[in-house]
Write an enzyme that holds these catalytic residues in place. Structure first.
Site, PDB file in Angstrom:
ATOM      1  N   ASP A 291       5.932  -4.709   1.953  1.00 34.29           N
ATOM      2  CA  ASP A 291       4.804  -4.127   2.651  1.00 34.29           C
ATOM      3  C   ASP A 291       3.691  -5.187   2.748  1.00 34.29           C
ATOM      4  O   ASP A 291       3.964  -6.339   3.073  1.00 34.29           O
ATOM      5  CB  ASP A 291       4.380  -2.844   1.916  1.00 34.29           C
ATOM      6  CG  ASP A 291       3.383  -1.977   2.655  1.00 34.29           C
ATOM      7  OD1 ASP A 291       3.790  -1.193   3.516  1.00 34.29           O
ATOM      8  OD2 ASP A 291       2.184  -2.099   2.344  1.00 34.29           O
ATOM      9  N   TRP A 292       2.436  -4.845   2.454  1.00 27.52           N
ATOM     10  CA  TRP A 292       1.361  -5.835   2.525  1.00 27.52           C
ATOM     11  C   TRP A 292       1.551  -6.949   1.510  1.00 27.52           C
ATOM     12  O   TRP A 292       1.023  -8.058   1.684  1.00 27.52           O
ATOM     13  CB  TRP A 292       0.004  -5.167   2.335  1.00 27.52           C
ATOM     14  CG  TRP A 292      -0.442  -4.414   3.539  1.00 27.52           C
ATOM     15  CD1 TRP A 292      -0.471  -3.057   3.714  1.00 27.52           C
ATOM     16  CD2 TRP A 292      -0.895  -4.967   4.777  1.00 27.52           C
ATOM     17  NE1 TRP A 292      -0.914  -2.735   4.976  1.00 27.52           N
ATOM     18  CE2 TRP A 292      -1.182  -3.890   5.647  1.00 27.52           C
ATOM     19  CE3 TRP A 292      -1.085  -6.274   5.235  1.00 27.52           C
ATOM     20  CZ2 TRP A 292      -1.656  -4.082   6.947  1.00 27.52           C
ATOM     21  CZ3 TRP A 292      -1.555  -6.462   6.533  1.00 27.52           C
ATOM     22  CH2 TRP A 292      -1.839  -5.386   7.366  1.00 27.52           C
TER      23      TRP A 292
ATOM     24  N   ASN B  71       0.833  -1.198   0.000  1.00 25.86           N
ATOM     25  CA  ASN B  71       0.000   0.000   0.000  1.00 25.86           C
ATOM     26  C   ASN B  71       0.875   1.258   0.000  1.00 25.86           C
ATOM     27  O   ASN B  71       1.820   1.342   0.786  1.00 25.86           O
ATOM     28  CB  ASN B  71      -0.864  -0.008   1.269  1.00 25.86           C
ATOM     29  CG  ASN B  71      -1.964   1.017   1.249  1.00 25.86           C
ATOM     30  OD1 ASN B  71      -2.530   1.330   0.216  1.00 25.86           O
ATOM     31  ND2 ASN B  71      -2.295   1.535   2.428  1.00 25.86           N
TER      32      ASN B  71
ATOM     33  N   HIS C  50      11.050   3.420   3.176  1.00 25.43           N
ATOM     34  CA  HIS C  50      10.158   2.250   3.230  1.00 25.43           C
ATOM     35  C   HIS C  50       9.866   1.694   1.851  1.00 25.43           C
ATOM     36  O   HIS C  50       9.874   0.474   1.646  1.00 25.43           O
ATOM     37  CB  HIS C  50       8.855   2.630   3.940  1.00 25.43           C
ATOM     38  CG  HIS C  50       7.820   1.559   3.893  1.00 25.43           C
ATOM     39  ND1 HIS C  50       7.958   0.353   4.544  1.00 25.43           N
ATOM     40  CD2 HIS C  50       6.622   1.499   3.242  1.00 25.43           C
ATOM     41  CE1 HIS C  50       6.894  -0.400   4.326  1.00 25.43           C
ATOM     42  NE2 HIS C  50       6.073   0.276   3.533  1.00 25.43           N
TER      43      HIS C  50
ATOM     44  N   GLU D  81      10.618  -4.830   4.352  1.00 27.99           N
ATOM     45  CA  GLU D  81       9.705  -3.783   4.790  1.00 27.99           C
ATOM     46  C   GLU D  81       8.261  -4.288   4.837  1.00 27.99           C
ATOM     47  O   GLU D  81       7.350  -3.691   4.259  1.00 27.99           O
ATOM     48  CB  GLU D  81       9.837  -2.565   3.890  1.00 27.99           C
ATOM     49  CG  GLU D  81      11.082  -1.752   4.149  1.00 27.99           C
ATOM     50  CD  GLU D  81      11.144  -1.252   5.592  1.00 27.99           C
ATOM     51  OE1 GLU D  81      10.348  -0.356   5.947  1.00 27.99           O
ATOM     52  OE2 GLU D  81      11.972  -1.765   6.366  1.00 27.99           O
TER      53      GLU D  81
END
Length: 284
Positions: free
Chosen positions: A93-94, A28, A261, A117
């Site tokens: 991430d996700w 995201n 990130h 991350e």
């Protein structure tokens, strides 16, 4: 690039090369655009696929809540429609959380997992830094809807503040174009509210605990954690990386230098080189 019918919608993906499937999963508020500078650096002899998660990028936007389970359901259908077996997963991430979740539920279909991350375990509010905690609290409050849905806060800040080198207008455009309206940004808000903190939301925390069991016990599946430095936006710092080394089976850790990130924007060549070296070591 291909668009695949899945359930009641369709998922778009970038694809290049042939051979063993390598699936790159974004988080995201990104899309397959995140991998545009990484994929050209991945070694020949692999089939590289980078889907847009449902409701994101150029994929369809069905009328669903966009909970973790919804994303997993559509992603399952995409994997199955393409008949992907013996997969190497790369997640950010996700996308990393979805990679772990898919691997834990399809252990016979995964050959290796590289990640960075991402969410390796549930966390407490106290583990967040002051700025990330304030941001998460604002997004989970009534302020979250105008912030994310009206002001498009997620996309506008991710690639200016979540990277060491802010993106220019042309590179930002593909990230912004999928979200022209308030309603189109709901998947971004749901993801932003889904980070499992102090056990909430409970459904996401349970998914994380479940795939955590697989991460701890799957000694036969090679895993690679990429770490970075020099940014206050990093989710996996030295302490979390040490936790990963102590609790994730079959793990190797490769430091890739300074990045925010959204590291593929800052260090695409280093990410590709680390993945190449890891896959060669393990014959993936």
């Amino acid at each position: 690039m291909p668009s695949t019918d899945v359930l009641d919608s369709a998922m778009y993906h970038e694809e290049t090369g042939s051979g063993a499937p390598f699936v790159f999963l974004h988080g995201n508020p990104a899309s397959s655009h995140l991998w545009r500078k990484v994929l050209p650096g991945i070694r020949a002899g692999a089939r590289l696929l980078a889907p847009d998660l449902i409701g994101m990028g150029r994929s369809g936007k069905p009328d669903v809540p966009y909970r973790f389970a919804d994303h997993a359901r559509y992603l399952d259908a995409w994997f199955d429609r393409l008949g992907l077996e013996d997969v190497v997963l790369v997640g950010h991430d996700w996308g990393g959380a979805l990679a772990f979740d898919w691997a834990a539920r399809h252990p016979g279909r995964v050959r290796g997992v590289a990640f960075f991350e991402t969410i390796v375990r549930t966390m407490s509010w106290s583990e967040l830094g002051e700025a990330p905690r304030a941001r998460a609290q604002a997004i989970r409050s009534p302020e979250g809807e105008p912030l994310v849905l009206d002001r498009n806060f997620m996309v506008e800040t991710a690639f200016t503040g979540g990277v060491l080198t802010p993106l220019g207008e042309e590179e930002m455009r593909p990230y912004l174009e999928p979200y022209p309206t308030r309603e189109s940004r709901r998947p971004l808000l749901e993801w932003a509210r889904s980070m499992p903190l102090d056990g909430e939301p409970a459904d996401v925390a349970e998914r994380v605990r479940t795939y955590g069991g697989w991460l701890a016990s799957s000694h036969d599946v090679p895993k690679l954690l990429l770490t970075f430095d020099s940014s206050p936006t990093l989710l996996i710092g030295p302490e979390m990386a040490a936790w990963c080394a102590a609790n994730i089976a079959g793990l190797e850790v490769e430091h890739c230098g300074p990045a925010g990130h959204h590291a593929p924007e800052d260090r695409p060549e280093a990410i590709a080189a680390a993945i190449n070296a890891w896959t060669e070591r393990h014959g993936l």
